[in-house]
Enzyme design. Structure first.
Site: not given
Length: 174
Positions: A36, A101
């Site tokens: 990222h 998650k």
């Protein structure tokens, strides 16, 4: 409830409801923290990203190499909150969904509702099971990051839960 979602046709993504079980089929890109950061460096410099952000699905995972007939080894989700600083900008660039998650920040929920995207949850601790839904894997960027490089996965009936729908409904307690 939509039983199956295809990454090449997200026209019905707004019909997904928090808590729905879906089976995802199509192309998914993996990216974790380091990837990222590198993607954001490219965006900040006005350079091309490793994949088209608009309409894409990013899975917060670092798949291990496959053995035998499996395209990948374990491919379990990473805790999504680690990508919260990056997600709102990507959603505003047209990202369709993130997969991971755990709960997301209020800023991420807001960006999901503003853009009509979704957050999908993979089952933590079931990385080996998830690998059975992955039919192919190709490193497409940042090979120097090893298992955290950006990979293009082809998934077939990958089981996921809708964690946050496009209306901001969530399976997580506030």
């Amino acid at each position: 409830m939509i039983n199956e979602l295809f990454t090449n046709d997200i026209s019905n993504i707004g019909n997904l409801k928090a808590g729905d079980l879906i089976y995802l089929t199509g192309t998914v890109y993996t990216a974790r923290d380091a990837a990222h950061k590198k993607i954001f460096d490219l965006l900040d410099r006005g350079e091309k990203t490793p994949f088209e952000i608009r309409g894409s699905f990013i899975y917060f995972a670092g798949p291990t190499p496959g053995k035998g007939t499996l395209a990948v080894g374990a491919c379990g989700p990473t805790t999504s909150s680690r990508m919260d600083p990056y997600t709102p900008r990507l959603m505003r660039l047209g990202l369709a969904a993130t997969i991971g998650k755990g709960a997301r920040s209020p800023e991420v929920v807001k960006s999901i509702t503003e853009t009509g995207g979704v957050y999908l949850c993979a089952i933590g601790g079931a990385g080996a099971l998830a690998s059975e839904a992955i039919k192919s894997m190709e490193v497409i960027a940042f090979d120097e990051l090893g298992c955290e490089s950006v990979k293009k996965l082809t998934v077939e009936k990958f089981p996921l839960y809708v964690g946050i729908d496009s209306n901001g409904n969530t399976i997580f307690k506030a």
